[in-house]
Design a protein around this motif. Structure first.
Motif, PDB file in Angstrom:
ATOM      1  N   LYS A  19      30.580  42.654  44.963  1.00  0.00           N
ATOM      2  CA  LYS A  19      30.831  41.341  45.571  1.00  0.00           C
ATOM      3  C   LYS A  19      29.569  40.487  45.558  1.00  0.00           C
ATOM      4  O   LYS A  19      29.606  39.301  45.226  1.00  0.00           O
ATOM      5  CB  LYS A  19      31.327  41.496  47.006  1.00  0.00           C
ATOM      6  N   LYS A  20      28.455  41.099  45.897  1.00  0.00           N
ATOM      7  CA  LYS A  20      27.174  40.379  45.894  1.00  0.00           C
ATOM      8  C   LYS A  20      26.805  39.934  44.481  1.00  0.00           C
ATOM      9  O   LYS A  20      26.375  38.801  44.266  1.00  0.00           O
ATOM     10  CB  LYS A  20      26.078  41.272  46.477  1.00  0.00           C
ATOM     11  N   LYS A  23      28.908  36.960  43.407  1.00  0.00           N
ATOM     12  CA  LYS A  23      28.448  35.729  44.061  1.00  0.00           C
ATOM     13  C   LYS A  23      27.233  35.140  43.359  1.00  0.00           C
ATOM     14  O   LYS A  23      27.086  33.929  43.267  1.00  0.00           O
ATOM     15  CB  LYS A  23      28.083  36.005  45.520  1.00  0.00           C
ATOM     16  N   GLN A  24      26.355  36.013  42.860  1.00  0.00           N
ATOM     17  CA  GLN A  24      25.101  35.568  42.254  1.00  0.00           C
ATOM     18  C   GLN A  24      25.201  35.400  40.740  1.00  0.00           C
ATOM     19  O   GLN A  24      24.266  34.928  40.114  1.00  0.00           O
ATOM     20  CB  GLN A  24      23.995  36.572  42.577  1.00  0.00           C
ATOM     21  N   ASP A  25      26.329  35.772  40.153  1.00  0.00           N
ATOM     22  CA  ASP A  25      26.489  35.756  38.695  1.00  0.00           C
ATOM     23  C   ASP A  25      26.493  34.333  38.153  1.00  0.00           C
ATOM     24  O   ASP A  25      27.301  33.509  38.548  1.00  0.00           O
ATOM     25  CB  ASP A  25      27.790  36.467  38.309  1.00  0.00           C
ATOM     26  N   ASN A  50      39.029  38.361  40.674  1.00  0.00           N
ATOM     27  CA  ASN A  50      38.049  37.272  40.675  1.00  0.00           C
ATOM     28  C   ASN A  50      37.815  36.683  39.285  1.00  0.00           C
ATOM     29  O   ASN A  50      36.798  36.033  39.047  1.00  0.00           O
ATOM     30  CB  ASN A  50      36.738  37.749  41.290  1.00  0.00           C
TER      31      ASN A  50
END
Length: 71
Positions: A19-20, A23-25, A50
């Protein structure tokens, strides 16, 4: 490309790490290393939800590589 090594970790930790990473991708590519079938199933489902295509490589008893591509 983002690389996430979640081998040896139990759920939900690999999923939280994914998940982190999502979000940062910024590049639309993530490689995720896992060592449990349960984590594989959960992370694959989450990635697909997603908008990532998931390719499982090196699928064997205790090591899985997921290549995630945003598409």
């Amino acid at each position: 490309m983002t690389n996430v090594d979640a081998r040896g970790l139990s759920c939900p930790e690999p999923l939280l790490m994914l998940k982190k990473a999502i979000k940062q991708d910024t590049e639309g590519k993530i490689t995720l290393l896992l060592s449990s079938q349960n984590a594989l199933n959960n992370c694959k489902r989450y990635a697909e939800t997603n908008g990532y295509a998931v390719n499982v490589i090196g699928d064997n008893e205790d090591n899985y590589t997921l290549e995630l591509t945003k598409g």
